[in-house]
Motif scaffolding. Structure first.
Motif, short mmCIF file in Angstrom:
data_model
loop_
_atom_site.label_atom_id
_atom_site.label_comp_id
_atom_site.label_asym_id
_atom_site.label_seq_id
_atom_site.Cartn_x
_atom_site.Cartn_y
_atom_site.Cartn_z
N LEU A 164 -18.83 32.21 6.57
CA LEU A 164 -17.94 33.34 5.87
C LEU A 164 -17.14 34.37 7.00
N SER A 165 -16.03 34.87 6.60
CA SER A 165 -15.20 35.62 7.71
C SER A 165 -14.65 36.82 6.95
N GLY A 166 -15.26 37.21 5.80
CA GLY A 166 -14.74 38.47 5.05
C GLY A 166 -13.49 38.03 4.34
N SER A 167 -12.48 38.72 4.09
CA SER A 167 -11.50 38.24 3.46
C SER A 167 -10.23 38.40 4.20
N THR A 168 -9.33 37.19 4.45
CA THR A 168 -8.49 37.40 5.32
C THR A 168 -7.03 36.86 4.80
N TRP A 169 -6.28 37.81 5.38
CA TRP A 169 -4.59 37.74 5.21
C TRP A 169 -4.00 37.03 6.60
N VAL A 170 -3.27 36.23 6.29
CA VAL A 170 -2.47 35.27 7.62
C VAL A 170 -1.03 35.67 7.14
N LEU A 171 -0.22 36.30 8.07
CA LEU A 171 1.33 36.48 7.91
C LEU A 171 1.98 36.59 9.08
N ARG A 172 3.30 36.75 8.88
CA ARG A 172 4.10 36.66 10.09
C ARG A 172 5.20 37.75 9.97
N TRP A 173 5.29 38.51 11.14
CA TRP A 173 6.32 39.26 11.43
C TRP A 173 7.70 38.69 11.84
N ALA A 174 8.36 38.42 11.05
CA ALA A 174 9.55 37.31 11.03
C ALA A 174 10.52 37.69 12.26
N ASP A 175 11.00 38.84 12.18
CA ASP A 175 12.06 39.57 13.10
C ASP A 175 11.58 40.26 14.17
N TYR A 186 -3.34 18.21 9.65
CA TYR A 186 -3.16 19.50 10.61
C TYR A 186 -4.27 19.74 10.99
N LEU A 187 -4.70 20.02 12.48
CA LEU A 187 -5.70 20.33 13.19
C LEU A 187 -5.72 21.86 13.40
N VAL A 188 -6.39 22.46 12.98
CA VAL A 188 -6.33 24.03 13.41
C VAL A 188 -7.67 24.52 14.14
N ASN A 189 -7.14 24.67 15.39
CA ASN A 189 -8.02 25.21 16.40
C ASN A 189 -8.36 26.56 16.44
N MET A 190 -9.58 27.28 16.26
CA MET A 190 -9.71 28.69 16.35
C MET A 190 -10.78 29.09 17.47
N PRO A 197 -16.11 28.13 19.28
CA PRO A 197 -14.81 27.71 18.67
C PRO A 197 -14.95 26.56 17.66
N ARG A 198 -14.09 26.84 16.84
CA ARG A 198 -14.18 25.69 15.69
C ARG A 198 -12.90 25.31 15.27
N GLN A 199 -12.81 23.99 14.62
CA GLN A 199 -11.62 23.30 14.65
C GLN A 199 -11.72 22.77 12.91
N PHE A 200 -10.51 22.96 12.24
CA PHE A 200 -10.62 22.41 10.72
C PHE A 200 -9.27 21.65 10.54
N ALA A 201 -9.56 20.52 10.03
CA ALA A 201 -8.62 19.37 9.53
C ALA A 201 -8.19 19.68 8.18
N VAL A 202 -6.85 19.87 7.90
CA VAL A 202 -6.06 19.99 6.85
C VAL A 202 -5.47 18.90 6.50
N LEU A 203 -5.75 18.00 5.45
CA LEU A 203 -5.21 16.52 5.21
C LEU A 203 -4.15 16.93 3.92
N THR A 204 -2.92 16.66 4.12
CA THR A 204 -1.89 16.86 2.85
C THR A 204 -1.59 15.52 2.33
N PHE A 205 -1.54 15.19 1.10
CA PHE A 205 -1.43 13.80 0.73
C PHE A 205 -0.64 13.70 -0.67
N THR A 210 -8.97 30.26 5.45
CA THR A 210 -8.06 30.89 6.61
C THR A 210 -7.37 29.71 7.09
N ALA A 211 -7.85 28.48 7.65
CA ALA A 211 -7.12 27.46 8.02
C ALA A 211 -6.08 27.00 6.95
#
Length: 235
Positions: free
Chosen positions: A4-15, A84-88, A94-102, A221-222
């Motif tokens: 568990l990691s609490g609740s997470t937001w991932v976002l980008r400051w684009a400019d 996609y391999l997401v290494n945190m 350290p942990r790594q997660f694999a996200v398979l899109t098909f 999060t991944a």
């Protein structure tokens, strides 16, 4: 199993303007919010694409040479699978997660998220007949502790190209993504400049990836990273 990691937001400051914008955020956190610098923060994402079109692999193979040649041609066209391999590295250990899109029925794209061994990237790189390495995204920055919040921020690069500043904001008391939307939005509004162009992860459906929509984990999060990167065509 992902913790568990609490609740997470991932976002980008684009400019965001690189070092200048990073300094602004760090000054805002330390002087404005009295946050404490915790550690360096790094997230690496690697994309692999399958070499085969899985939509045609189950078709009956003709015995003629012409049919075999046509099938070989089709195997390099159409929908492929993406891994996609997401290494945190900021998680201890350290942990790594694999996200398979098909591709699924009706042209709908499916996603699955699993925690993977850190050696999988080396293994995938050796399976070039099945999986072709594509782009890599690197986020490098810092983590800050601020009461119930943990704020990670860093510049993102895909190859040598600068892609803005990525923020991962953890709200530790609550694991429900839906319940903390208001708190997160208010915090982001206070942290960033009023004219900042922000790309968020609104509309993500965790249940479509067989993840709970109420209880967040590091797998959620991944998936947020991949959803953001693909939505913005960063990877």
């Amino acid at each position: 199993m992902a913790g568990l990691s609490g609740s997470t937001w991932v976002l980008r400051w684009a400019d965001a303007e690189g070092t200048e914008s990073m300094s602004y955020l760090q000054e805002r956190l330390v002087s404005g919010f009295h946050a404490q610098l915790s550690d360096r923060w790094n997230v690496k994402t690697r994309l692999f694409r399958s070499t085969h079109d899985y939509a045609t692999m189950n078709m009956d193979m003709s015995t003629s040479n012409d049919a075999d040649q046509n099938q070989d041609k089709k195997s390099n066209e159409g929908p492929h699978r993406f891994l996609y391999l997401v290494n945190m590295s900021h998680i201890v250990p350290p942990r790594q997660f694999a996200v398979l899109t098909f591709p699924g029925p009706g042209g709908i794209w499916n996603q699955r998220v699993i925690e993977s061994d850190v050696e999988i990237e080396t293994i995938m790189s050796k399976m070039k007949n099945l999986w072709v390495p594509r782009q890599s995204a690197y986020i490098e920055g810092y983590s800050y502790n601020l009461g119930d919040f943990r704020v990670h921020l860093g510049t993102m690069r895909v190859g040598s190209g600068y892609k803005g500043i990525i923020l991962q904001i953890d709200y530790l008391p609550c694991n429900s993504y839906i319940e903390v939307n208001g708190i997160m939005a208010e915090f982001v509004q206070m942290l960033l400049p009023p004219n900042a162009r922000v790309d968020t992860n609104t509309g993500i459906k965790f249940e479509d990836a067989n993840l709970s929509s109420n209880m967040m984990t590091d797998r959620h999060t991944a998936l947020q990273y991949i959803n953001l990167f693909t939505k913005l065509h960063l990877l």
